[in-house]
Design a protein around this motif. Structure first.
Motif, mmCIF file in Angstrom:
data_model
loop_
_atom_site.group_PDB
_atom_site.id
_atom_site.type_symbol
_atom_site.label_atom_id
_atom_site.label_comp_id
_atom_site.label_asym_id
_atom_site.label_seq_id
_atom_site.Cartn_x
_atom_site.Cartn_y
_atom_site.Cartn_z
ATOM 1 N N GLN A 149 -19.906 13.466 5.195
ATOM 2 C CA GLN A 149 -20.648 12.222 4.997
ATOM 3 C C GLN A 149 -20.614 11.799 3.530
ATOM 4 O O GLN A 149 -20.436 10.621 3.227
ATOM 5 C CB GLN A 149 -22.097 12.387 5.451
ATOM 6 C CG GLN A 149 -22.279 12.371 6.939
ATOM 7 C CD GLN A 149 -21.920 11.031 7.539
ATOM 8 O OE1 GLN A 149 -20.771 10.768 7.864
ATOM 9 N NE2 GLN A 149 -22.894 10.174 7.684
ATOM 10 N N PHE A 150 -20.786 12.742 2.608
ATOM 11 C CA PHE A 150 -20.757 12.410 1.189
ATOM 12 C C PHE A 150 -19.410 11.834 0.787
ATOM 13 O O PHE A 150 -19.330 10.810 0.116
ATOM 14 C CB PHE A 150 -21.073 13.641 0.335
ATOM 15 C CG PHE A 150 -20.904 13.374 -1.133
ATOM 16 C CD1 PHE A 150 -21.886 12.692 -1.831
ATOM 17 C CD2 PHE A 150 -19.766 13.777 -1.809
ATOM 18 C CE1 PHE A 150 -21.734 12.418 -3.182
ATOM 19 C CE2 PHE A 150 -19.601 13.513 -3.157
ATOM 20 C CZ PHE A 150 -20.592 12.826 -3.844
ATOM 21 N N SER A 161 -16.093 7.401 -0.966
ATOM 22 C CA SER A 161 -14.843 6.633 -0.944
ATOM 23 C C SER A 161 -15.079 5.192 -0.530
ATOM 24 O O SER A 161 -14.415 4.279 -1.026
ATOM 25 C CB SER A 161 -13.839 7.291 0.008
ATOM 26 O OG SER A 161 -14.319 7.261 1.336
ATOM 27 N N THR A 162 -16.031 4.951 0.348
ATOM 28 C CA THR A 162 -16.329 3.589 0.784
ATOM 29 C C THR A 162 -16.946 2.778 -0.350
ATOM 30 O O THR A 162 -16.536 1.645 -0.615
ATOM 31 C CB THR A 162 -17.296 3.617 1.988
ATOM 32 O OG1 THR A 162 -16.666 4.318 3.049
ATOM 33 C CG2 THR A 162 -17.654 2.222 2.434
ATOM 34 N N PHE A 163 -17.895 3.343 -1.031
ATOM 35 C CA PHE A 163 -18.603 2.568 -2.037
ATOM 36 C C PHE A 163 -17.855 2.431 -3.351
ATOM 37 O O PHE A 163 -18.209 1.590 -4.161
ATOM 38 C CB PHE A 163 -20.011 3.105 -2.219
ATOM 39 C CG PHE A 163 -20.854 2.816 -1.016
ATOM 40 C CD1 PHE A 163 -21.152 1.504 -0.662
ATOM 41 C CD2 PHE A 163 -21.296 3.826 -0.199
ATOM 42 C CE1 PHE A 163 -21.895 1.221 0.462
ATOM 43 C CE2 PHE A 163 -22.042 3.554 0.933
ATOM 44 C CZ PHE A 163 -22.348 2.242 1.264
ATOM 45 N N THR A 183 -9.752 0.468 8.846
ATOM 46 C CA THR A 183 -10.219 0.286 7.470
ATOM 47 C C THR A 183 -9.093 0.554 6.473
ATOM 48 O O THR A 183 -8.886 -0.216 5.534
ATOM 49 C CB THR A 183 -11.403 1.234 7.175
ATOM 50 O OG1 THR A 183 -12.420 1.012 8.135
ATOM 51 C CG2 THR A 183 -11.955 1.010 5.783
ATOM 52 N N PHE A 184 -8.358 1.627 6.683
ATOM 53 C CA PHE A 184 -7.261 1.976 5.774
ATOM 54 C C PHE A 184 -6.176 0.898 5.771
ATOM 55 O O PHE A 184 -5.713 0.475 4.708
ATOM 56 C CB PHE A 184 -6.660 3.330 6.158
ATOM 57 C CG PHE A 184 -5.472 3.715 5.333
ATOM 58 C CD1 PHE A 184 -5.640 4.161 4.037
ATOM 59 C CD2 PHE A 184 -4.190 3.606 5.842
ATOM 60 C CE1 PHE A 184 -4.547 4.507 3.263
ATOM 61 C CE2 PHE A 184 -3.090 3.942 5.076
ATOM 62 C CZ PHE A 184 -3.266 4.399 3.774
ATOM 63 N N ALA A 223 -18.076 3.159 10.425
ATOM 64 C CA ALA A 223 -17.551 4.494 10.720
ATOM 65 C C ALA A 223 -18.400 5.596 10.106
ATOM 66 O O ALA A 223 -18.300 6.736 10.517
ATOM 67 C CB ALA A 223 -16.122 4.629 10.235
ATOM 68 N N THR A 224 -19.227 5.276 9.132
ATOM 69 C CA THR A 224 -20.061 6.297 8.537
ATOM 70 C C THR A 224 -21.317 6.397 9.315
ATOM 71 O O THR A 224 -21.979 7.312 9.421
ATOM 72 C CB THR A 224 -20.365 5.994 7.069
ATOM 73 O OG1 THR A 224 -20.975 4.717 6.985
ATOM 74 C CG2 THR A 224 -19.093 6.036 6.262
#
Length: 135
Positions: free
Chosen positions: A34-35, A40-42, A103-104, A134-135
């Motif tokens: 999760q971290f 990577s998202t933010f 997303t990628f 997705a998270t």
């Protein structure tokens, strides 16, 4: 030695202490996943305004694009959950992997596409909606 049945054919053979260690290990791995996912998202979201300004967006277009992306991230999770409920033959990890692949792909498209504004906006909206979902 005790046996614990966790459903889906998984039977744990061991004592309570081993079960607690297993739970702690799973919790640690889940937290790490999760971290890394949020991190990577933010990283992308942190620089999204600068990226869009470089691509020729006005401040109004940037605000509208980011707002629509956030709206999609609110609407998309129930839709994906409904899909998953109606199609139990797809494992959850495959559904989440599919969202991550989308997303990628759209993130790569964002790097390649420089115009027109509508196309870049669509790409960013999909990235926002799927990355948070997705998270």
């Amino acid at each position: 030695m005790s046996r614990y049945n966790f459903g889906r054919g998984f039977i744990f053979k061991g004592g309570i202490m081993e079960l607690k260690r297993l739970k702690r290990r799973i919790d640690t791995l889940y937290s790490a996943i999760q971290f890394s996912s949020f991190a990577s998202t933010f990283v992308i979201f942190l620089y999204m305004t600068v990226i869009l300004q470089e691509k020729g967006f006005t401040n109004t277009e940037i605000g509208l694009t980011l707002a629509l992306g956030s709206g999609l991230s609110i609407v998309l999770p129930p839709l994906i959950a409904a899909f998953y409920t109606r199609h139990p033959q797809f494992p959850l990890r495959r559904v989440v992997a599919g969202v991550r692949i989308v997303t990628f792909v759209f993130t790569v498209l964002l790097m390649v596409v420089h115009s027109p504004v509508a196309l870049v906006s669509f790409i960013v909206i999909v990235i926002f909606g799927t990355a948070i979902t997705a998270t």
